[in-house]
Enzyme design. Structure first.
Site, short mmCIF file in Angstrom:
data_model
loop_
_atom_site.label_atom_id
_atom_site.label_comp_id
_atom_site.label_asym_id
_atom_site.label_seq_id
_atom_site.Cartn_x
_atom_site.Cartn_y
_atom_site.Cartn_z
CG HIS A 64 4.02 3.82 -0.05
ND1 HIS A 64 3.97 3.67 -1.42
CD2 HIS A 64 5.02 4.69 0.19
CE1 HIS A 64 4.91 4.42 -1.97
NE2 HIS A 64 5.56 5.05 -1.01
CD GLU A 66 -0.77 1.42 -1.15
OE1 GLU A 66 -1.03 1.75 -2.32
OE2 GLU A 66 -0.03 2.10 -0.40
CB CYS A 94 3.65 2.92 -6.19
SG CYS A 94 4.29 2.11 -4.70
CB CYS A 97 2.00 -0.65 -2.80
SG CYS A 97 2.76 0.51 -1.63
#
Length: 158
Positions: A64, A66, A94, A97
């Protein structure tokens, strides 16, 4: 509070300025046919890490935006903790993260679009480090439209 303007555009708040930088990362993801989420990590008014979704390219569900930004920032400063840093991300993190943000001890999370399905604030807001502050809805329309148009184009193709 500092305000930044590097062009003839009106002065913008730091949150708006750095969210626009995260949007640039999201557009890089879009160009690569990835879910268009971008992130930047900021320390003392300076971007020290950035990233965008790479889950398709790397065939890795954990890649992701992040996570990419956390890794880049930690490498930049040569330390695993990102205290006194702010994470700007175009979509609400999410739980994975947000959990990573806990471990990095990032001081602040600023996100654009809310994620009503997988966003940490709806699933488990206590997953953040107790000292981490968060703020959502910065440039929400622009962040949200980027993601919505991406998924609409996927539906239109099928």
């Amino acid at each position: 509070m500092k305000y930044y303007s590097f062009t003839d555009e009106p002065l913008v708040s730091p949150d708006d300025f750095f969210m626009k930088e995260a949007l640039k990362e999201a557009r890089l993801a879009l160009e690569a046919d990835e879910v268009p989420v971008g992130a930047v990590l900021v320390s003392n008014g300076r971007i020290i890490g950035k990233g965008h979704n790479l889950t398709e390219r790397l065939n890795d569900v954990t890649a992701h935006a992040e996570m990419q930004a956390f890794t880049a920032a930690a490498n930049f400063i040569g330390a695993k903790y990102l205290t006194d840093c702010t994470l700007y991300v175009t979509l609400e993190p999410c739980v994975m993260c947000a959990g990573a943000a806990y471990w990095t001890q990032v001081s602040r999370i600023v996100f654009g679009a809310f994620d009503p399905v997988r966003g940490f604030s709806r699933i488990k807001p206590s997953v953040l480090h107790p000292k981490t502050q968060y703020l959502g809805g910065i440039l929400e329309n622009e962040c949200s439209m980027l993601i919505k148009s991406f998924f609409q184009s996927k539906r239109d193709k099928s």
